[in-house]
Design an enzyme around this catalytic site. Structure first.
Site, mmCIF file in Angstrom:
data_model
loop_
_atom_site.group_PDB
_atom_site.id
_atom_site.type_symbol
_atom_site.label_atom_id
_atom_site.label_comp_id
_atom_site.label_asym_id
_atom_site.label_seq_id
_atom_site.Cartn_x
_atom_site.Cartn_y
_atom_site.Cartn_z
ATOM 1 N N ASP A 1 6.166 2.310 7.316
ATOM 2 C CA ASP A 1 4.828 1.874 6.931
ATOM 3 C C ASP A 1 4.109 2.985 6.194
ATOM 4 O O ASP A 1 3.574 3.905 6.816
ATOM 5 C CB ASP A 1 4.066 1.492 8.208
ATOM 6 N N GLU B 1 -5.109 1.689 2.602
ATOM 7 C CA GLU B 1 -4.965 0.526 3.484
ATOM 8 C C GLU B 1 -5.099 0.933 4.930
ATOM 9 O O GLU B 1 -5.667 0.210 5.752
ATOM 10 C CB GLU B 1 -3.608 -0.143 3.241
ATOM 11 N N GLU B 2 -4.562 2.112 5.263
ATOM 12 C CA GLU B 2 -4.558 2.541 6.649
ATOM 13 C C GLU B 2 -5.966 2.777 7.188
ATOM 14 O O GLU B 2 -6.170 2.784 8.404
ATOM 15 C CB GLU B 2 -3.728 3.821 6.808
ATOM 16 N N HIS C 1 3.059 4.841 12.907
ATOM 17 C CA HIS C 1 1.916 5.725 12.621
ATOM 18 C C HIS C 1 2.078 7.131 13.198
ATOM 19 O O HIS C 1 1.085 7.843 13.376
ATOM 20 C CB HIS C 1 0.610 5.106 13.145
ATOM 21 N N HIS D 1 0.832 -1.201 0.000
ATOM 22 C CA HIS D 1 0.000 0.000 0.000
ATOM 23 C C HIS D 1 0.866 1.249 0.000
ATOM 24 O O HIS D 1 1.982 1.267 0.516
ATOM 25 C CB HIS D 1 -0.995 -0.019 1.161
#
Length: 708
Positions: A366, A403-404, A526, A356
């Site tokens: 990420d 995706e998140e 995140h 993603h």
């Protein structure tokens, strides 16, 4: 052991490692005839040293240079950039697919303590000296928020509920703490408990709001040095994230089970089972400490106490907080970018590699580490095809979006192309993040165990100069951040939960999957600090493990795409199902159950016999070089994982169709989910019914292997 070293900008590889490391051999590769093995090794010897660390670093810096929340202008810019890179790499059928999905952005996120004193949470992360990305203006970084939280304005007393799991609320109730109508302050936890499960639990217990913070015991100074001096989170770091109930149904909440193409039918948000009804916001531990220090009530159990130098009290009150949230709740476009290297002999059969693209802020690990790896895979495998090594089967690359939020574009794309994928998808290889450290971590269905082991024996660990498999055996257990991880000590973890883009392929479509990364201490998950600076100085200096992951995934894709018969093995799958069955039987016996699972035993035995018979036929056909039989055997293998799915899905969660794997509501793995969830009701008739469904799935799998 090292015979000769080839050095390039990318990666240093021994010739022994290229041919198989310490296990260098002239024997045929798994699934290949002797003649095709020689051709495959030539292709791999060209591919492995072509992986470039410099290109990975440069791509990563560009991908993570600016915030790129799903649906944003920068997200679209990166989609176009990805499309251009795919075209440059020689990929065919390159396209951007748009889906229209519910994608709320925040307009206001406010947390204020109104008693016993007035105080307002900063909801900001501090600049870090030497990290220019952390100095970006707040309007560029955006407000930290929990996606899909409803808007509202509430004021209530606070309770501290530990990890926010059911047992925490049970303790509070037992100690006279009334949580109804309160705002719960809870922490991210190890083992990982998905924030959406925390929201559901708080909602079910009658709370009015939920604040989630990262305690330093999970990912801060208790673990070691904090960024910029180490990998762990500094005091102001905030872990953003979505809180949808995608363990019920992932993807666009308003198109559950069908694709959100422009003009698609949408349900009313009040009917969306994946949308929470409870307000929620994330916090740093610096801000959470102020509220915790103001709480009275009983002291919490030792296990609830984190790393802050305070006494952790449960409340309720006297701390009272006003939580005010406003999201725009808009339908926005998101963009999936795909491109392929078409196969020569079996172009309809497809090996898919995906990552993603969207990030909460910069997405250093990420997902931008994985996005850089995807770009390098497209470049190197595309170049290999142009040099004459075009794959036998098609290799498709996918850059997912949103995706998140709730595994969105992969789910929508998978639903959109469900029929073709069920018919032709060989396997899906997922790279959520390429590298946050040196520890090879892979989860996969057991059918891929042998391939993963072979590849891990072939690719060299860039620091230890032994194979990745050997490095994994030697490496001591290292501290991890508060992330979802599977269990088990084997090279490949065969217990699969959820939390990434492989979900639609495994749980909805029945496609074999592997989820691969190099892991390490990672305390900025995140947050704004998950950026190029963190990755290039702490997570993977020199991008050596990024390169190693590209090599691992590239070899897997090549062998799946080029094998005479697919290197999928169901003997270990049968063994693993037997292990899972023994586990649930033991639990059921403890609950007072009897013979409700008896239907599974004969079906599993039949499946085991079918796997052995199939293995003998495969070996004989490979020895003879019988191309027609090998093609027939590959076609059968394509049907086996599909056979484990049931059209009606798991009771209460029909989107999840796989009878061997599903996520728990925490995202943790749940094996034999139909039986496991029936057992929780202690309903013997339901357990018997689910055992019969599993038996039928095993019978279908056996038939797929044995019948033309």
């Amino acid at each position: 052991m090292i015979t000769r070293v080839i050095t390039c900008t990318a990666v240093t590889i021994t010739m022994a490692a290229v041919a198989g490391g310490a296990k260098q051999t002239t024997a045929s590769l798994d699934g290949f005839t002797a003649a095709r093995s020689a051709v495959e090794r030539q292709a791999e010897q060209q591919f492995l040293p072509s992986v470039s660390r410099d290109r990975l670093r440069d791509a990563h810096r560009f991908l993570s240079d600016k915030p790129h929340l799903a649906g944003s202008a920068r997200d679209r810019e990166l989609a176009e950039w990805t499309r251009e890179r795919f075209v440059e790499s020689g990929l065919e059928d390159v396209q951007i697919t748009e889906h229209q999905v519910l994608l709320p952005w925040p307009e206001e996120v406010s947390v204020e303590m109104v008693s016993p004193r007035a105080w307002r949470a900063s909801m900001r992360e501090d600049p870090i000296e030497g990290d220019p990305w952390s100095a970006a203006p707040p309007e560029e970084v955006g407000l930290p928020y929990n996606a899909y939280s409803p808007s509202g304005d509430i004021t209530a007393e606070v309770v501290y509920a530990g990890s926010g799991n059911p047992e925490n609320y049970d303790w509070l109730e037992a100690h006279g703490v009334d949580v109804r109508g309160k705002i719960a302050l809870v922490r991210y936890s190890v083992p990982y408990s998905y924030r959406g499960f925390k929201a559901l639990t708080a909602q079910q217990r009658g709370l009015a709001g939920l604040l989630i913070y990262s305690d330093p015991a999970e990912d801060g100074y208790v673990k070691g040095k904090v960024f910029p001096d180490g990998p762990w989170g500094p005091p102001s770091h905030i872990q953003r994230g979505g809180i949808p109930f995608d363990f019920m149904v992932p993807g666009d909440p308003l198109t559950p089970g069908w694709a959100s193409v422009p003009g698609a039918r949408r349900i009313d948000p009040k009917d969306a089972v994946s949308l929470p009804r409870i307000m929620s916001a994330p916090m740093s531990y610096r801000d959470a400490r102020v509220i915790l220090e103001a709480l009275g009530g009983p002291e919490t159990p030792e296990a609830w106490r984190g790393g802050l130098p305070i006494t952790y009290h449960a409340g309720a009150g006297p701390a009272k907080v006003r939580l005010k949230l406003k999201s725009d709740d808009k339908i926005r476009p998101i963009w999936t970018v795909t491109g392929s290297i078409r196969g020569t002999d079996h172009p309809d059969q497809v090996v898919i590699i995906g990552n993603h693209r969207d990030a909460w802020v910069y997405g250093g690990v990420d997902p931008s580490s994985g996005s850089a790896a995807l770009m390098e895979l497209a470049r190197t495998l595309g170049d290999l095809a142009r040099r004459g090594h075009r794959p036998s089967r098609t290799i498709q690359f996918a850059s997912w979006d949103a995706e998140e939020f709730t595994l969105t574009s992969s789910t929508e794309w998978g639903e959109q192309h469900a029929d073709a994928l069920r018919a032709n998808a060989v396997a899906y290889l997922n790279i959520d993040s390429a590298a946050s450290g040196p520890d090879f971590t892979v989860s996969a269905v057991p059918a891929l165990n042998a391939l993963l082991s072979s590849v891990a024996d072939t690719v060299q660990d860039p620091r230890l100069h032994v194979s990745i498999a050997e490095a994994s055996r030697k490496r001591p257990e290292a501290p991890r951040g508060a992330l979802p991880t599977g269990s088990g000590t084997a090279l490949v973890d065969n217990r699969l939960g959820s939390g990434s883009d492989y979900t639609v392929f495994l749980n909805f479509l029945g496609v074999p999957i592997a989820d691969l990364t190099f892991d390490g201490p990672y305390g900025v998950y995140h947050s704004m600090y998950d950026d190029h600076q963190w990755v290039s100085t702490i997570g993977d200096p020199g991008f050596a493990y990024h390169a190693a992951l590209v090599q691992v995934v590239g070899l897997m894709a090549l062998r799946l795409a080029n094998a005479d018969v697919l290197p999928l093995h169901y003997e270990p799958y049968a063994s693993k199902i037997g292990e899972f069955l023994a586990e649930v039987q033991a639990v059921w016996r403890k609950q007072g159950g009897h013979d409700e699972l008896e239907a599974v035993g004969p079906a599993l035995e039949a499946f085991e016999r079918a796997t052995r018979t199939f293995a003998d036929r495969r070996a004989s056909a490979l020895d003879r070089g019988d191309a027609r039989t090998l093609a027939d055997l590959s076609a059968r293998l394509l049907r086996v994982e599909r056979a484990f799915t049931d059209p009606d899905g798991i009771p209460g969660r029909p989107w999840y169709k796989h009878q061997i794997y599903a996520p728990q509501f925490t995202y943790a793995p749940e094996v034999l989910p139909g039986i496991a969830e029936a057992m929780k009701t202690n309903d013997a008739a339901q357990v018997r019914a689910q055992a019969a469904r599993l038996a039928r799935a095993l019978e279908r799998a056996a038939a797929a292997l044995t019948r033309p």
